[in-house]
Design an enzyme around this catalytic site. Structure first.
Site, mmCIF file in Angstrom:
data_model
loop_
_atom_site.group_PDB
_atom_site.id
_atom_site.type_symbol
_atom_site.label_atom_id
_atom_site.label_comp_id
_atom_site.label_asym_id
_atom_site.label_seq_id
_atom_site.Cartn_x
_atom_site.Cartn_y
_atom_site.Cartn_z
ATOM 1 N N ASP A 51 0.854 -1.184 0.000
ATOM 2 C CA ASP A 51 0.000 0.000 0.000
ATOM 3 C C ASP A 51 0.889 1.233 0.000
ATOM 4 O OD1 ASP A 51 0.966 -0.030 2.643
ATOM 5 O OD2 ASP A 51 -0.822 -1.087 3.322
ATOM 6 N N ASP A 53 1.484 5.078 1.497
ATOM 7 C CA ASP A 53 1.138 6.117 2.459
ATOM 8 C C ASP A 53 1.693 7.437 1.961
ATOM 9 O OD1 ASP A 53 -0.065 4.243 4.099
ATOM 10 O OD2 ASP A 53 1.796 3.804 5.151
ATOM 11 N N ASP A 122 9.398 4.755 12.988
ATOM 12 C CA ASP A 122 10.056 3.726 13.803
ATOM 13 C C ASP A 122 11.505 3.419 13.400
ATOM 14 O OD1 ASP A 122 9.065 2.520 11.505
ATOM 15 O OD2 ASP A 122 7.909 0.971 12.553
HETATM 16 P P1 ATP Z 1 4.026 -2.931 5.558
HETATM 17 O O1 ATP Z 1 4.679 -3.141 4.237
HETATM 18 O O2 ATP Z 1 3.973 -4.171 6.372
HETATM 19 O O3 ATP Z 1 2.720 -2.202 5.471
HETATM 20 P P2 ATP Z 1 4.958 -0.445 6.615
HETATM 21 O O4 ATP Z 1 6.323 0.059 6.945
HETATM 22 O O5 ATP Z 1 4.249 0.246 5.513
HETATM 23 O O6 ATP Z 1 5.065 -1.992 6.351
HETATM 24 P P3 ATP Z 1 2.721 0.300 8.249
HETATM 25 O O7 ATP Z 1 2.201 -0.334 9.492
HETATM 26 O O8 ATP Z 1 1.872 0.311 7.031
HETATM 27 O O9 ATP Z 1 4.132 -0.392 7.941
HETATM 28 O O10 ATP Z 1 3.130 1.789 8.649
HETATM 29 C C1 ATP Z 1 3.459 2.781 7.689
HETATM 30 C C2 ATP Z 1 4.588 3.666 8.202
HETATM 31 O O11 ATP Z 1 4.183 4.340 9.397
HETATM 32 C C3 ATP Z 1 5.868 2.913 8.567
HETATM 33 O O12 ATP Z 1 6.694 2.724 7.441
HETATM 34 C C4 ATP Z 1 6.483 3.846 9.597
HETATM 35 O O13 ATP Z 1 7.149 4.931 8.976
HETATM 36 C C5 ATP Z 1 5.273 4.407 10.318
HETATM 37 N N1 ATP Z 1 4.894 3.641 11.519
HETATM 38 C C6 ATP Z 1 4.002 2.630 11.596
HETATM 39 N N2 ATP Z 1 3.881 2.171 12.846
HETATM 40 C C7 ATP Z 1 4.708 2.904 13.606
HETATM 41 C C8 ATP Z 1 5.026 2.933 15.002
HETATM 42 N N3 ATP Z 1 4.479 2.064 15.849
HETATM 43 N N4 ATP Z 1 5.940 3.857 15.421
HETATM 44 C C9 ATP Z 1 6.506 4.731 14.557
HETATM 45 N N5 ATP Z 1 6.245 4.755 13.253
HETATM 46 C C10 ATP Z 1 5.360 3.869 12.763
HETATM 47 MG MG MG Z 2 2.198 -0.111 4.909
#
Ligand code: ATP
Ligand code: MG
Length: 398
Positions: A51, A53, A122
């Site tokens: 996805d 963001d 994170d």
């Molecule tokens: P995935 O591919 O599994 O979706 P992702 O990195 O996109 O991995 P998401 O949970 O969709 O993970 O979160 C999007 C973004 O938001 C992350 O890349 C990170 O920058 C931020 N983020 C998400 N959760 C946290 C958290 N608990 N603390 C700090 N930043 C976070």
């Molecule tokens: Mg994501």
């Protein structure tokens, strides 16, 4: 640090057109906007992002005004805009400030600059922006270098960041099992020191992370890492003990089989969460049946199998998460118990049309598929049931 188009090989044609469209509309309205987080990481790693963001200077209400009915605002503590394009949803969040030094996060709607925004994220590999107009990657946290060095590292002081939000420890292991990247020594040290903090997190968020991991195609490595880091024993003590026992490898074998199937299956035939979670419990059930019956030369009847499965689901899942979703646990209960109908201990298969009409029956057969993938001797019964189910399905659709 800015990395220009000539520095990287992100293929702009790979990026979702609607995500670019949203960014363009925000720019046209005079705001700044970037792709951020997981999608930028995945594009640099040459993986297809799940996805996209978007991070912007527009406030949630301003996003709403621009996208009107395509947009809904969600979240109280952390306000976000969801923008819908067909069946896709894009998360659009406003640059935020704060959080970095404080202990627990209370107010989360303090607007900030792009740099402040990534400092709250994170891991460095999740802290990159991508600007589609100039085709450049903007890096305030050293994420570019860490992606190229294949290192996972907290943004800021890892102990502070894990204490602020202990779910980040699970996220770290999730990225580690998914990417195979090494964990930076300071980040690793903080993780090992702080595992018990995980109990302060919201159970719903933890459960969601765990279930997501089961669906990821990398669950076997993830559970191994959760055990070795010492987090699993805080969350699922019974499962952690079992994984360390002689029979623990049977759980990993089922998870590995489920991972392989998840990677292979088309989107609309993916294994459900209940099927995947059954992989964690089935070897425990088998061992218990062996211990309580088979060793005493007894064979349990179906009611006794149902009772034992229920008992194990309580011991492993519900005792650990008192809010474990009822629907999910009853599906798991059915799938586990049903295995003793699909591959009866007596070896005598019986079936009737009633069985095939049960809504979850197909999921029980899917779990047999997982078992057969782990132990080829079960291929014959799997093929047999699978054939029967497909036949029944065929009749239903006529
Ligand atoms: P995935 O591919 O599994 O979706 P992702 O990195 O996109 O991995 P998401 O949970 O969709 O993970 O979160 C999007 C973004 O938001 C992350 O890349 C990170 O920058 C931020 N983020 C998400 N959760 C946290 C958290 N608990 N603390 C700090 N930043 C976070
Ligand atoms: Mg994501």
């Amino acid at each position: 640090m800015i990395y220009h188009a000539t520095d990287h090989d992100i293929d702009a044609a790979q990026i979702d057109k609607d995500a670019i469209n949203i960014i363009q509309r925000l720019l046209d309205a005079g705001f700044s906007a970037y792709l951020v987080g997981g999608s930028v990481r995945d594009l640099l790693l040459k993986r297809v992002p799940k996805d996209y963001d978007i991070s912007t200077s527009a406030r949630p209400e301003q996003v709403k005004e621009l996208f009107r009915r395509q947009c809904i605002l969600i979240g109280r503590r952390f306000r976000l805009a969801h923008i819908r394009y067909g069946h896709k949803i894009f998360e659009v969040s406003t640059f935020r400030a704060g959080e970095n030094e404080g202990d627990l996060i209370v107010q989360d709607n303090l607007w900030g600059t792009p740099e402040e925004d990534v400092l709250r994220r994170d891991f460095t590999i999740n802290g990159l922006f991508y600007d589609p107009t100039s085709h450049s990657v903007i890096d305030y946290v050293g994420g570019w270098e860490d992606i190229h060095k294949k290192v996972l590292k907290s943004i800021g002081n890892p102990s502070i960041r894990f204490r602020q939000d202990p779910v980040r420890m699970i996220r770290l292991l999730r990225f580690s099992s998914r990417t195979g990247f090494a964990i930076d020594p300071d980040t690793k040290e903080a993780l090992l020191q702080l595992t018990q903090e995980i109990l302060k997190s919201s159970p719903a968020r933890i459960l969601e992370e765990m279930l997501k991991m089961l669906e990821s195609g990398h669950s076997s490595g993830f559970f191994r890492e959760m055990l070795h880091a010492g987090i699993l024993k805080h969350l699922f003590p019974t499962l952690a003990t079992f994984l360390q026992s002689r029979h623990g490898k049977e759980v990993y074998q089922l998870l590995t089989a489920a991972d392989a199937l998840m990677k292979k299956m088309p989107h609309d035939r993916k294994l459900t969460r209940a099927v995947l979670a059954s992989a964690l419990l089935f070897p425990i059930l088998e061992k218990e049946i062996d211990f309580q019956f088979l060793r005493k030369n007894a064979v349990p009847n179906f009611g006794q199998v149902m009772d034992l499965s229920g008992h194990i689901i309580h011991g492993v899942l519900i005792n650990a998460f008192s809010h474990f979703p009822r629907k999910l646990s009853s599906e798991i209960h059915y799938i586990l118990s049903m295995q003793y109908r699909l591959t009866p201990l007596s070896g005598k298969r019986t079936h009737g049309p009633r069985l095939l009409r049960q809504a979850d029956f197909i999921h029980a057969v899917d779990f047999l598929h997982v078992r057969a993938t782990a132990s080829p001797v079960l291929s014959e019964p799997y093929e047999w049931w699978s054939h029967l189910v497909r036949g029944a399905d065929h009749h239903k659709h006529r």
